[in-house]
Design an enzyme around this catalytic site. Structure first.
Site, PDB file in Angstrom:
ATOM      1  N   CYS A  63       0.875  -1.175   0.000  1.00  0.00           N
ATOM      2  CA  CYS A  63       0.000   0.000   0.000  1.00  0.00           C
ATOM      3  C   CYS A  63       0.913   1.225   0.000  1.00  0.00           C
ATOM      4  O   CYS A  63       2.052   1.155  -0.444  1.00  0.00           O
ATOM      5  CB  CYS A  63      -0.961  -0.020   1.183  1.00  0.00           C
ATOM      6  SG  CYS A  63      -0.172   0.182   2.801  1.00  0.00           S
ATOM      7  N   ARG A  64       0.438   2.347   0.503  1.00  0.00           N
ATOM      8  CA  ARG A  64       1.255   3.562   0.486  1.00  0.00           C
ATOM      9  C   ARG A  64       2.397   3.472   1.489  1.00  0.00           C
ATOM     10  O   ARG A  64       3.546   3.758   1.167  1.00  0.00           O
ATOM     11  CB  ARG A  64       0.388   4.797   0.781  1.00  0.00           C
ATOM     12  CG  ARG A  64       1.130   6.117   0.612  1.00  0.00           C
ATOM     13  CD  ARG A  64       0.217   7.301   0.896  1.00  0.00           C
ATOM     14  NE  ARG A  64      -0.039   7.423   2.322  1.00  0.00           N
ATOM     15  CZ  ARG A  64       0.729   8.094   3.176  1.00  0.00           C
ATOM     16  NH1 ARG A  64       1.811   8.708   2.753  1.00  0.00           N
ATOM     17  NH2 ARG A  64       0.428   8.167   4.454  1.00  0.00           N
TER      18      ARG A  64
END
Length: 101
Positions: A63-64
């Site tokens: 993810c980020r």
């Protein structure tokens, strides 16, 4: 939960190792670029899209920053999948990215 550093995953990608990467970010984040070859499944969609994942394969979750992929990893582990969370997520990724088509 197993974890891998972004640079370690990048080495595997660069060596052309078989890696199955699942990107659990939202559409607007993915539009900025994702790891080449990664499959996009938003975190909220993971439970309903389990049929797209093979329990005989290993998956790297990204993810980020590593938080949402950690949640996805935990959920998938509880459901019998072999997964590793990418620590630091895309913020720590220095490798190539591709724009989704």
């Amino acid at each position: 939960m197993k974890e891998i550093e972004a640079n370690q995953l990048e080495e595997k990608v660069n060596k052309k190792d078989e890696v199955n990467i699942i990107d659990v970010r939202e559409d607007e984040e993915v539009a900025e670029g994702m790891i080449p070859g990664a499959k996009h499944i938003r975190l909220s969609e993971v439970p309903e899209r389990l049929d797209e994942l093979d329990k005989d394969k290993h998956y790297y979750m990204v993810c980020r920053s590593g938080g949402r992929s950690g949640k996805a990893s935990q959920f998938l582990e509880e459901n019998g999948y072999d997964v590793t969370n990418v620590a630091g997520g895309m913020l720590a990724w220095d490798g190539d990215v591709e724009k989704p088509s």
